[in-house]
Motif scaffolding. Structure first.
Motif: not given
Length: 302
Positions: A202-230
């Protein structure tokens, strides 16, 4: 500051409303005229329908622009001489007053500089086949390893070495998750044949990971969300395998190397699938724009 942020985008960011970055290479170099302009407008509208503000990114007359107005979008779609700019090209384009469409790496960098957290594209670049001989790897990977942005994509281009690309992303510390799937998508294909370690549903789960990235203060790396074509819109896998094999042979026979390889292979696929690969590409990009809009909205709510 060199960066020019459109008023609508700037106001949305200031008010913490959802914004989605869109690349411009597909407009200038990925589609024929006049279809390219129609698709550019369609993608922006897809983002708007999800409640987010689209920010198509390009460089015009040496000015990096985050968010294009009608006239600027038309320039990118119709003007001859629009260059293709990766992030390494940006200083040269700015200093020389050049105009160019931004690739994944340049778009991600400029979006992050503007404060945009979500970016929709088609497929990522990656490790090329025959890497051990050519050492050919997309600049996308290194840039995403040091840029905090969420990239919604349909995996990496299937003309590349998919398992090597996934291994490289792991080495670089870039987080990868399938969206609603346990398989890594293959751009034109719903399934590249390789698994993902994580699935978000869900979009909410993705946003949760984004917030966790910030909270962890780890390396400034990306999150890739791989969304398959139907599956109903993907390129027929048997046709894809057959045409890609022919494209790789033709590439070797004609001595195509370096940056010329990807456009050569993609053009071969379009011509030898009677446009079916292009249709699958567009289906993927549309779906990614919609999903990115929903993720940006979930992120803005936090």
């Amino acid at each position: 500051m060199v960066l020019m942020v459109a008023e609508e985008v700037r106001e949305a960011l200031r008010a913490r409303r959802p914004v989605v970055a869109l690349e411009s290479t597909i407009i200038a170099h990925g589609l024929p005229r006049p279809r390219n302009l129609a698709v550019a407008r369609e993608l922006e509208e897809a983002v708007r329908r999800e409640g987010a503000v689209p920010a198509t990114i390009a460089v015009l007359d040496g000015r990096p622009r985050v968010g294009l107005d009608k006239t600027q979008l038309e320039r990118i779609a119709n003007e001859d001489g629009i260059r293709k700019l990766g992030h390494r090209d940006l200083p040269l384009a700015v200093a020389s007053g050049a105009s160019g469409a931004t690739t994944v790496s340049a778009t991600a960098l400029l979006a992050a500089l503007a404060g945009i957290r979500v970016f929709a594209t088609g497929g990522l670049g990656g490790v090329h086949r025959e890497w051990t001989a050519t050492q050919d790897e997309s600049a996308d990977l290194g840039l995403l390893a040091r840029t905090r942005i969420t990239v919604v994509c349909a995996g990496v281009k299937s003309i590349l070495d998919v398992p090597a690309t996934l291994q490289r992303l792991e080495t670089l510390g870039v987080a990868v998750a399938g969206y609603g799937t346990e398989r890594f998508p293959g751009f034109y294909l719903s399934d590249s044949g390789h698994p993902v370690d994580w699935t978000l549903r869900s979009p909410e789960e993705v946003a949760g990971v984004m917030r966790a990235q910030d909270a962890l203060r780890g390396p400034e790396s990306a999150l890739i969300v791989a969304n398959p074509v139907p599956e109903e819109e993907q390129l027929d896998p048997a046709l894809h395998a057959r045409v890609l094999a022919g494209a790789l042979r033709a590439c070797a026979e004609e001595g195509i190397t370096g940056q010329a390889v990807t456009p050569f292979l993609l053009d071969h696929l379009v011509r030898h699938t009677d446009g079916a690969s292009l249709s699958a590409n567009l289906a993927a990009v549309r779906g990614n724009a919609r999903l990115a809009g929903r993720i940006a909205a979930a992120w803005a709510e936090g």
